[in-house]
Design an enzyme around this catalytic site. Structure first.
Site, PDB file in Angstrom:
ATOM      1  N   GLN A   1       0.847  -1.193   0.000  1.00 26.16           N
ATOM      2  CA  GLN A   1       0.000   0.000   0.000  1.00 26.16           C
ATOM      3  C   GLN A   1       0.880   1.239   0.000  1.00 26.16           C
ATOM      4  O   GLN A   1       1.763   1.366   0.847  1.00 26.16           O
ATOM      5  CB  GLN A   1      -0.902  -0.019   1.231  1.00 26.16           C
ATOM      6  CG  GLN A   1      -1.757   1.227   1.371  1.00 26.16           C
ATOM      7  CD  GLN A   1      -2.665   1.134   2.571  1.00 26.16           C
ATOM      8  OE1 GLN A   1      -3.695   0.480   2.544  1.00 26.16           O
ATOM      9  NE2 GLN A   1      -2.270   1.786   3.644  1.00 26.16           N
ATOM     10  N   GLY A   2       0.671   2.110  -0.953  1.00 21.67           N
ATOM     11  CA  GLY A   2       1.455   3.347  -1.032  1.00 21.67           C
ATOM     12  C   GLY A   2       0.619   4.562  -0.706  1.00 21.67           C
ATOM     13  O   GLY A   2       0.360   5.400  -1.572  1.00 21.67           O
ATOM     14  N   TYR A   3       0.155   4.637   0.530  1.00 21.18           N
ATOM     15  CA  TYR A   3      -0.633   5.799   0.972  1.00 21.18           C
ATOM     16  C   TYR A   3       0.228   6.723   1.847  1.00 21.18           C
ATOM     17  O   TYR A   3       0.428   7.882   1.538  1.00 21.18           O
ATOM     18  CB  TYR A   3      -1.864   5.356   1.768  1.00 21.18           C
ATOM     19  CG  TYR A   3      -2.991   4.735   0.960  1.00 21.18           C
ATOM     20  CD1 TYR A   3      -2.918   4.584  -0.423  1.00 21.18           C
ATOM     21  CD2 TYR A   3      -4.147   4.283   1.597  1.00 21.18           C
ATOM     22  CE1 TYR A   3      -3.965   4.012  -1.140  1.00 21.18           C
ATOM     23  CE2 TYR A   3      -5.199   3.715   0.885  1.00 21.18           C
ATOM     24  CZ  TYR A   3      -5.101   3.569  -0.480  1.00 21.18           C
ATOM     25  OH  TYR A   3      -6.134   2.999  -1.168  1.00 21.18           O
ATOM     26  N   SER A   4       0.712   6.183   2.990  1.00 16.85           N
ATOM     27  CA  SER A   4       1.426   7.030   3.960  1.00 16.85           C
ATOM     28  C   SER A   4       2.734   7.548   3.389  1.00 16.85           C
ATOM     29  O   SER A   4       3.393   6.870   2.597  1.00 16.85           O
ATOM     30  CB  SER A   4       1.753   6.229   5.219  1.00 16.85           C
ATOM     31  OG  SER A   4       0.587   5.892   5.896  1.00 16.85           O
TER      32      SER A   4
ATOM     33  N   GLU B   1     -19.753  -9.464   2.208  1.00 18.32           N
ATOM     34  CA  GLU B   1     -19.507 -10.510   3.213  1.00 18.32           C
ATOM     35  C   GLU B   1     -18.450 -10.105   4.241  1.00 18.32           C
ATOM     36  O   GLU B   1     -17.746 -10.929   4.789  1.00 18.32           O
ATOM     37  CB  GLU B   1     -19.101 -11.833   2.537  1.00 18.32           C
ATOM     38  CG  GLU B   1     -20.229 -12.472   1.770  1.00 18.32           C
ATOM     39  CD  GLU B   1     -19.856 -13.784   1.100  1.00 18.32           C
ATOM     40  OE1 GLU B   1     -18.670 -14.119   1.056  1.00 18.32           O
ATOM     41  OE2 GLU B   1     -20.769 -14.465   0.621  1.00 18.32           O
TER      42      GLU B   1
ATOM     43  N   SER C   1       3.286  -2.547   4.541  1.00 17.90           N
ATOM     44  CA  SER C   1       3.349  -3.925   5.044  1.00 17.90           C
ATOM     45  C   SER C   1       3.791  -4.842   3.918  1.00 17.90           C
ATOM     46  O   SER C   1       3.474  -4.583   2.755  1.00 17.90           O
ATOM     47  CB  SER C   1       1.980  -4.406   5.524  1.00 17.90           C
ATOM     48  OG  SER C   1       1.424  -3.469   6.391  1.00 17.90           O
TER      49      SER C   1
END
Lengths: 335, 402
Positions: B124-127, B247, B161
Site C-alpha cells: 500500500q502506497g498511501y502514507s 460478506e 506492510s
C-alpha cells in the site's frame, strides 16, 4: 442466527417509552424526589396496563409468553426514564411464582401479574425499594431458599433518606411475618431467580447510561463557548466518543445474558454476573462523564442528571458490587 | 435471539467439511510439493464456491451470491482444518475490490487472477513521511512523460506492510499540484521491480526487522503506464475510499480476541498468580470488555445476515479492539514480572526462534501500541465516532478544508 432486536421488540420499547413520556417527565421526577412517597401509583398503573407484570410469564399462566430478554428491554427503558416503582422486583417475583409448586403461593400470581399486588426485592440487604408500598417481599427464607414475605404484621419498616430518589429505599426488618414458600435451598430456581434480577439491573443501568450519553451529546451540540458548539472541541468530542464506546458494545452483553437465561445456556449464571458487574461499571463511568461534559449545569439539582447518578450508585451496590460479581465470575470460570 | 446458524447452514457445514477432508492432504509434503498442493486445493475450493466469492468467474473467482452465514461457516471449517484460505493481504482486501469497482477491463484482466493466486503481492502506497493522519497531504509527485504514455513518479512512501515481498504497489500520487488538496491526487498501480524503486525495511520498536517488517520506498523517476491509473486523473482520493462491503461481517476478530484473553488467563496460571484476588478481579474486568466486543460482533453479524443496517456500531469496533489490547498488555506486563526484563530470541513476532517463555508477551505488550496508530490512529477513530456516530460538528481544521 438472530442476535439483534426484532421489530416487535423495538415496538415494545417504543410503547414503554411512550407511556413513560406521558406520565413521567422531569417535572414529575422533581416533585417525586422532593416528596414523601416511595411509590407513584399513576405511572405504575400505566406501566402495568401495558402488561409488564405478565410479560415474561408463559401464556398458560396468562402471560405474554415472552422472555427475560423482553423484560430486560422494558427495564432498559425504565432506566432511561429513571422510572419509579419496584419494576425489577415485580417482574422477578412473577417469574418466581409462576415456577413455584406451592398452591398458596401460586394464588398470588394473578395479583402480581396484573400489578395490583406490588412486589419488591428484599435480598442480601435490609434496604428495600418502595418498601412502604410493597405488599410482598422477595426474600431469603433463612436457609438459602427463597420465599415471599407479606407486608403487615412482623414486617418493620423504618424510613431512611434514600440516595436514589426515583426508587427510594426504606430499612426493613422481618420478624414472624406471613411467609409464602417459593424454592428451597438447592433448587436451581433459587440461582435462576437471582440471575434474572442481576440481568434486569444490568438492563436498567444500560438504559440510564444511554440516556446520560444522549443528554451529553445533545448538550454538546447546542451549548456554545468561544463562539462554537462545544461538541466541536476534540477534548469533549473524544470524551463523548468514549461514552458511546463504553455503552453501545455493553448493550449486546445485556442481550446475551438475557438470552442465555431464556435459553438455559450453561454459562447463564456467569453471564448474569458479568453483565451486572460490567454494566454497573459502565453506568458509574457514564454518569460521572455526563456531569463532567455538562459543566456547572450538570452539577445543579435542577438539571436532573443527579437522579441518574444516584440511580447508578444504587444499582452498583444492589445485590452485590461489581467486584463481588467479578469474584463470582472468576470462581465460575474455574480460574 | 438465537445464536445457532440454522439447519441449512449446518448441512452446508457438512458439505464443506467433506470437501476439506477429501481435498486437503498436505501429509508430509514440503517445499515446492506443498506449494503445488496448496495451489491445487485453492483451485478446487474456488470451483466449489468456497473462496473468492465476490470475484467474478472470468477473473478466477467463484462468483457466489452474498451469504454471510455461508461465508462464516467456510471460515470456521477452513480454520478448524488449518486448510489454506484466500491468500489475503492488501491485494485481495484492497486491490481486487478497488479494481472490481473502479478499474478498467484491462486492469482487471491483468491483475486480479495473479493476485488471488498469490503471484502478485501488493504494497500500500498511501502514507508518506510527514503525512501521518492527514493522508490527503501526499507529496509524492507524478508527471506525464513527454509522449503522454507514462507517469513518472518521484517521492517517498512509508509503512508498507509486506514491503520486502511486494511485487506491485497501489499508490496515491499528486498529479495536479495547483488543484485543491483532495482533488489533485491520482490512484496509480506500479510494478515495483524497476530501477527507479528502492526499498528499505524499517526497524520497529519491537526489534522486528528484516523481511517481514514494514518498508519505506523511494521513487526516483519510477514509471507506471498511464493505462495503470485507476479512475480519473485527480480523482484518486475518491478511488481510495472504495471499501469492500461484500460478506465483510465476520466474527473473526472476536474469536482472535477471545483466544488472546484465554492465553492471558493461562499466563496468570503459569505464573502462579491466578489465585491472587487482584489478578482475578482485573481479568474479569477485562473480560467484561472482551465479552462486550464478542457479543457486539454477533450483533453486527446478525444484522449483516438479515440485511439490516447496524447504524453507527461498526465505527466503534477498531477503537474498542485497540483499547482492550492495551488493557491486556498492562495486565500481561504485571503478570510476567521480572521475566519482562529479558527479551525472547527472535523478538518481534514472526521468524524462526527457539523455545519461548512468558517474555513472549513483550510482542503483544509493544504491539498493542502499534494498533493505536496503524489503520487509522485512535484519535482519528475518536473523531469518527464523535462526528459520524454521534453527529457532533466537524473539527474546525478539517471542516475548513472541505
Amino acid at each position: 442466527m438472530h442476535f439483534h432486536l426484532t421489530a416487535e421488540q423495538v415496538a415494545i420499547q417504543d410503547a414503554v417509552r411512550g407511556t413513560l413520556g406521558e406520565c413521567w417527565g422531569m417535572e414529575r421526577l422533581h416533585a417525586f424526589a422532593d416528596g414523601e412517597a416511595d411509590f407513584d401509583a399513576e405511572s405504575w398503573q400505566a406501566l402495568m396496563a401495558l402488561g409488564i407484570g405478565a410479560l415474561a410469564l408463559p401464556e398458560a399462566e396468562g402471560g405474554a409468553g415472552l422472555g427475560l430478554l423482553d423484560a430486560a428491554l422494558v427495564c432498559e427503558v425504565a432506566g432511561e426514564a429513571a422510572a419509579p416503582g419496584p419494576l425489577i422486583g415485580q417482574i422477578v417475583a412473577a417469574l418466581a411464582v409462576a415456577q413455584c409448586q406451592d398452591a398458596a403461593t401460586r394464588a398470588l400470581l394473578p395479583g402480581i401479574a396484573s400489578g395490583e399486588t406490588v412486589a419488591t426485592i428484599a435480598l442480601d440487604s435490609n434496604l428495600v425499594q418502595c418498601a412502604r408500598t410493597a405488599q410482598l417481599f422477595l426474600a431469603d427464607d433463612g436457609a438459602g431458599g427463597l420465599c415471599l414475605i407479606a407486608a403487615g404484621e412482623g414486617v418493620e419498616i423504618e424510613a431512611v433518606s434514600a440516595t436514589d430518589r426515583s426508587r427510594p429505599v426504606s430499612r426493613v426488618t422481618f420478624g414472624s411475618a406471613k411467609t409464602y414458600p417459593l424454592f428451597v435451598a438447592g433448587d436451581p430456581m433459587v440461582q435462576r431467580i437471582r440471575d434474572a434480577a442481576l440481568v434486569l439491573i444490568a438492563a436498567d443501568a444500560l438504559g440510564g447510561a444511554q440516556h446520560c450519553t444522549d443528554l451529553s451529546v445533545e448538550y454538546a451540540k447546542t451549548r456554545e463557548q468561544f463562539g462554537q458548539p462545544i461538541g466541536r472541541f476534540q477534548g469533549l468530542k473524544h470524551q463523548l466518543a468514549h461514552m458511546m464506546l463504553d455503552v453501545e458494545p455493553a448493550r449486546a452483553q445485556v442481550w446475551y445474558a438475557a438470552y442465555g437465561w431464556d435459553a438455559g445456556l450453561p454459562d447463564a449464571t456467569r453471564a448474569a454476573a458479568m453483565a451486572k458487574a460490567h454494566l454497573c461499571e459502565v453506568y458509574t463511568r457514564t454518569t460521572r462523564a455526563a456531569i463532567a461534559a455538562h459543566g456547572g449545569i450538570g452539577y445543579t439539582w435542577e438539571y436532573g442528571l443527579n437522579y441518574w447518578f444516584r440511580r447508578s450508585v444504587h444499582n452498583r451496590a444492589w445485590l452485590g458490587s461489581p467486584a463481588q460479581h467479578r469474584a463470582r465470575a472468576a470462581q465460575l470460570a474455574g480460574w | 435471539m438465537d445464536l445457532s446458524y440454522g439447519e441449512a447452514a449446518e448441512a452446508f457445514r457438512k458439505e464443506v467439511r467433506g470437501f476439506i477432508k477429501a481435498a486437503w492432504q498436505p501429509g508430509e509434503l514440503r517445499g515446492a510439493e506443498l506449494k503445488d498442493h496448496i495451489r491445487a486445493f485453492r483451485r478446487a475450493a474456488i470451483e466449489q464456491g468456497y473462496l473468492y466469492r465476490s470475484v467474478p468467474k472470468r477473473y478466477g473467482g467463484s462468483e457466489q451470491p452474498v451469504d454471510v452465514i455461508r461465508a462464516q461457516v467456510i471460515r470456521e471449517e477452513f480454520g478448524r482444518a488449518r486448510a489454506p484460505m484466500e491468500v489475503g493481504g492488501n491485494g485481495v482486501n484492497m486491490t481486487v475490490p478497488t479494481l472490481l469497482e473502479k478499474g478498467t477491463e484491462e486492469q482487471r484482466e491483468l491483475f486480479i487472477r495473479p493476485t488471488i493466486e498469490g503471484d502478485y503481492i501488493w504494497g500500500q502506497g498511501y502514507s508518506e513521511p510527514g503525512s501521518g493522519s492527514d493522508l490527503a497531504s501526499v507529496r509524492t509527485k507524478a508527471e506525464l512523460s513527454a509522449d503522454g504514455s507514462k507517469w513518472i513518479v518521484n517521492g517517498q512512501k512509508i509503512w508498507t506492510s509486506q514491503g520486502m515481498q511486494a511485487t506491485h504497489m497501489f499508490m496515491l500520487v499528486r498529479t495536479e499540484p495547483d488543484a485543491p488538496k483532495h482533488d489533485g491526487i491520482t490512484y496509480l498501480l506500479m510494478d515495483l521491480n524497476q530501477p527507479g524503486v528502492t526499498r528499505r525495511p524499517i526497524r520497529q520498536m519491537t526489534g522486528e526487522q528484516g523481511s517481514h517488517t514494514f518498508c519505506e520506498f523511494f521513487f526516483d523517476n519510477a514509471e507506471a503506464p498511464v493505462s495503470w491509473q485507476v479512475g480519473e486523473r485527480g480523482q484518486g482520493w475518491y478511488v481510495s475510499r472504495t471499501t469492500l462491503k461484500h460478506e465483510r461481517a465476520s466474527i473473526g476478530s472476536a474469536d482472535g480476541l477471545g483466544s488472546q484473553f484465554r492465553k492471558l488467563v493461562e499466563l496468570a496460571q503459569e505464573m502462579g498468580r491466578i489465585g491472587d484476588p487482584l489478578v482475578r478481579d482485573r481479568l474479569a474486568e477485562i473480560e467484561g470488555r472482551v465479552l462486550s466486543h464478542r457479543y457486539t460482533s454477533f450483533r453486527l453479524f446478525s444484522c449483516a445476515a438479515a440485511g439490516e443496517d447496524p447504524g453507527a456500531v461498526p465505527l466503534l469496533m477498531k477503537l474498542l479492539l485497540t483499547e482492550i489490547g492495551h488493557d491486556i498488555a498492562l495486565l500481561a506486563q504485571d503478570l510476567i514480572g521480572e521475566e519482562g526484563m529479558t527479551e525472547p530470541l527472535g523478538a518481534g513476532g514472526r521468524g524462526p526462534r527457539g523455545p519461548r517463555g512468558p517474555n513472549k508477551w513483550l510482542d503483544q505488550i509493544m504491539g498493542s501500541l502499534g494498533n493505536s496508530i496503524a489503520g487509522g490512529a485512535s484519535n482519528i477513530q475518536r473523531n469518527i465516532i464523535g462526528e459520524r456516530g454521534l453527529g457532533l460538528p466537524r473539527d474546525l481544521a478539517m471542516s475548513a478544508e472541505k
